[in-house]
Design an enzyme around this catalytic site. Structure first.
Site, PDB file in Angstrom:
ATOM      1  N   VAL A 198       0.810  -1.221   0.000  1.00 41.80           N
ATOM      2  CA  VAL A 198       0.000   0.000   0.000  1.00 41.80           C
ATOM      3  C   VAL A 198       0.847   1.278   0.000  1.00 41.80           C
ATOM      4  O   VAL A 198       0.306   2.369   0.053  1.00 41.80           O
ATOM      5  CB  VAL A 198      -0.955   0.056   1.217  1.00 41.80           C
ATOM      6  N   GLU A 211       2.779   2.958  -2.150  1.00 37.48           N
ATOM      7  CA  GLU A 211       2.977   3.906  -3.241  1.00 37.48           C
ATOM      8  C   GLU A 211       1.754   4.170  -4.110  1.00 37.48           C
ATOM      9  O   GLU A 211       1.630   5.231  -4.708  1.00 37.48           O
ATOM     10  CB  GLU A 211       4.142   3.417  -4.127  1.00 37.48           C
TER      11      GLU A 211
HETATM   12 MO1  MOS Z   1      10.117   3.702  -2.342  1.00 34.82          MO
HETATM   13  S1  MOS Z   1      10.338   5.124  -3.712  1.00 34.82           S
HETATM   14  O1  MOS Z   1       9.866   2.301  -3.021  1.00 34.82           O
HETATM   15  O2  MOS Z   1      10.708   4.125  -0.875  1.00 34.82           O
END
Ligand code: MOS
Length: 730
Positions: free
Chosen positions: A695, A697
């Site tokens: 959850v 991104e």
């Molecule tokens: Mo992330 S940009 O997968 O911390």
């Protein structure tokens, strides 16, 4: 049996954090602790011609001023090889303080070590450096025409084509061909990067806010030329990261170097400006999205190309066009990512690298097509919803996007919407609503876990994963409690320490699924052990697991998944790679969702306020109702920042970041964020551990698109250049 999975269980680290008991990397009180501060280069490229540290050394309390003239030698950054994934961890390829060359405006050229942070900072300002300039290319806009196609590699595809999209576009009865631009962004975690480094007997202990403690350990072992077992990285609490603490940036290396050079434990806490100067951010982009459709709204052509940057000293491509391979069932599709290389600090991963800005361009274009056709934007998406992956006909492991839009439309009240732009006014406010799809791939990495069950009814889960505030440890405690039939309070989860069994990095929204897979397997092993014990123990039939141990006269039993031996690691990697490949052949795996919002735009000033938000997500099974909703909400807040405020300004002449502070780089504050309603379908993905999809991104994706679409609905103006600031609406 599930008692805790899915529930809104309080964070296991909540009390420690709210009472100040949680110790962050800059809070370890070593006796004799010294403090470090960085001196940053002020040219984009050049050579140091003169360096005067006399005034700095004269500041009371200064212990040492390290420069390329007196710093201990470091090994160069390793070449990237797929045989050792830790080679991916170099923030940049520069050998800090081992060279008189400057590669970006802000590169550390000296480190001051002093008895107090104030003395270190004061002395850092007094270091005098002169440079011979070298030619530098720092202006993204000027360099964009020279972009080169990104080559595909194992991890990321640079481009792909199905059919003849340019011909289909030219032949389409309705067609759009649009250009979008997005600026660089920075992560701005509440905890600036900090390291406390301590050497004893040639061994290094490092407290470092990190998203991958094993990468940090292995990278430092390579740079300092010592065995990795001589380095211990501890990172039990991290105050946010968003990708910015994945790679190893100069502050971490220079803290360890300063401690080694001075023989003192050293703390280096970056200033906010220091974070901007030495930690990469999100690439700027230009994007072309072209779409052709027949009168019924069926897409006949879909083209999405991007240009992004990498630093000449590091960084990598961001998958700006990735979602465009999966979201719409167009007859012909082309995606291609292109790159320019500049003399700036490496770009790096930042929450949904690629998709967060890619969905802005794609979803704004789809909205524009809906208006051109006179079709409702949700209906247009439904008409183009693919049954299988549009690029190659692969099956979706889990795809409930249509359900997300249907539920969202009902709850948001979409049906009553007057689609006419500028049709709703409330006093001075022009009111508009918008939607967009969210999409982010779902991943899983290898993890080693041990679980120990004790006769006193407690369990200990050990795995070197990371907690940056997401609630990862709480989720694993819930999973173990259910698997072992224990109260969640009886489960302790240890993480954030390289002495623990090797855990996954916190990235790609993959950590919870990765640890869960190993944890579930370890708990199964453990309960098999307990049941075998019960069969040999009189009176143990039907007893609880701790009771079995008591009856059998055992203090504890332990099960382990994975191995940290050299052979075990290699076998684990191979097994993992094999599963990854076979999964990839069979399925396209992803989280998706539908973003709904209302904005109000001041008719006179162009000020944009976001006044309502509903996000409905398909993230498989949710482990913790509270922390998952919080994660999803946080992505939307960050997306609101991206849409309306955030913009790193780079001087096109000097490559210097001009707004390296939170007073000039604007992030949303409470007053900018409405109540955000979060829904999730809670429908398990059968191909994922416990059915869960990450959850972290997905919820930033689609946000800027939904806002841009709502701004159009409110004002009749299409803004294709982020952020949507008021000047662009006047
Ligand atoms: Mo992330 S940009 O997968 O911390």
């Amino acid at each position: 049996m599930t008692t805790y999975v899915g529930e809104a269980v309080d964070r296991v680290d909540g009390t420690a954090k709210t009472t100040g008991g949680a110790r962050f990397s800059a809070e370890y009180p070593y006796p004799d602790l010294a403090h470090a501060a960085l001196v940053h280069a002020t040219v984009a490229r050049g050579r140091i011609t003169r360096l005067d540290t006399t005034a700095a050394e004269a500041v009371p309390g200064v212990i040492a001023v390290l420069t390329h003239r007196n710093a201990p030698p470091l090994k160069p950054a390793p070449r990237v090889t797929p045989l050792n994934l830790a080679t991916l961890a170099s923030g940049t390829s520069v050998n800090y303080l081992n060279t008189d060359e400057v590669h970006w405006n802000g590169q550390p050229v000296a480190v001051v070590v002093a008895e107090s942070p104030e003395a270190a900072q004061e002395a850092a300002h007094l270091v005098e450096v002169a440079y011979a300039h070298l030619p530098a290319t720092v202006d993204f806009a000027a360099a964009e025409p020279d972009a080169k196609p990104q080559k595909s590699n194992l991890i990321m595809s640079g481009g792909a084509v199905k059919g003849d999209p340019e011909a289909a576009l030219a032949a389409a009865p309705v067609a759009l061909d649009l250009r979008y631009t997005t600026p660089p962004h920075h992560h701005n975690a509440i905890e600036p990067h900090a390291t406390t480094a301590h050497w004893a007997d040639g061994r290094l202990t490092l407290h470092d806010g990190a998203q991958n403690i094993y990468w940090t350990r292995d990278h430092l072992a390579m740079r300092f030329g010592i065995p990795k077992d001589d380095i211990r990285v501890l990172s039990p609490f991290v105050g946010g990261a968003f990708g910015g603490k994945t790679m190893v940036w100069p502050g971490t290396i220079l803290a360890a170097m300063a401690a080694k050079a001075t023989g003192r434990p050293v703390r280096l806490m970056l200033t906010r400006e220091g974070v901007y100067r030495t930690v990469g951010g999100r690439t700027p982009s230009t994007q072309r999205v072209a779409v052709g459709a027949d009168e019924s709204g069926r897409m006949t052509a879909l083209i999405h190309t991007s240009v992004t940057l990498t630093g000449r000293v590091g960084g990598g491509p961001e998958q700006v066009t990735s979602q465009t391979r999966h979201l719409y069932d167009a007859a012909a599709i082309r995606v291609q990512q292109n790159l320019v290389e500049l003399d700036v600090l490496s770009n790096t991963v930042m929450r949904a690298p690629g998709e967060s800005i890619g969905t802005f361009a794609l979803e704004a274009t789809v909205d524009e097509l809906a208006y051109r056709l006179g079709v409702d934007p949700i209906e247009l998406r439904a008409r183009n919803e693919p049954a299988r992956n549009p690029m190659d006909g692969k099956a979706f492991a889990h795809r409930k996007l249509r359900e997300c839009f249907e539920q969202g439309a009902k709850e948001f009240g979409w049906a009553g919407r007057n689609p006419e732009p500028r049709s709703t006014r409330d006093g001075r406010w022009l009111v508009g609503t918008g939607v967009a799809a969210a999409y982010h791939p779902s991943w899983q990495f290898p993890a080693n876990v041990t679980v120990r069950l004790s006769a006193d009814g407690t369990a200990l889960v050990r795995c070197g994963f990371h907690e940056m505030g997401m609630g990862g440890a709480t989720a694993q405690a819930q999973i173990a409690a259910d698997a072992l039939g224990l109260p969640v309070e009886a489960v302790t989860v240890e993480y954030g320490d390289t002495r623990l069994p090797t855990g996954p990095g916190a990235g790609g929204s993959a950590q919870t699924a990765s640890v869960a897979a190993a944890l579930v397997a370890a708990c199964e092993k453990l309960t098999r052990l307990a049941r075998a014990l019960a069969r040999r123990t009189p009176g143990a039939a039907g007893a609880s697991y701790p009771e079995i141990l008591r009856l059998a006269g055992r203090d504890s039993i332990e099960a382990r998944v994975g191995s940290d031996t050299r052979l075990g690691t290699a076998v684990g990697q191979l097994r993992f790679a094999g599963k990854l490949m076979s999964d990839r052949r069979r399925w396209v795996k992803a989280a998706c969702g539908a973003q709904f919002c209302e904005v109000r735009v001041d008719a006179d000033t162009g000020e944009v306020r976001v006044t309502r938000w509903l996000g409905v997500f398909d993230v498989g099974r949710v482990i913790n109702a509270k922390t998952a909703a919080s994660q999803l909400r946080g992505g939307i807040v960050m997306g609101i920042g991206m849409a309306l405020a955030e913009e790193t300004l780079v001087d096109p002449r000097t490559g210097r970041i001009m707004n390296a502070s939170l007073s000039e780089y604007h992030v949303p504050v409470h007053a900018d964020v409405p109540a955000i309603e979060i829904r999730y379908l809670d429908d398990p993905d059968p191909t994922m551990p416990l059915g869960l999809i990450g959850v972290g991104e997905v919820s930033i994706t689609g946000v800027a698109g939904a806002i841009a679409n709502a701004v159009f609905h409110a004002t009749g103006r299409r803004i294709r250049d982020l952020p949507i600031t008021l000047d662009k609406l006047l």
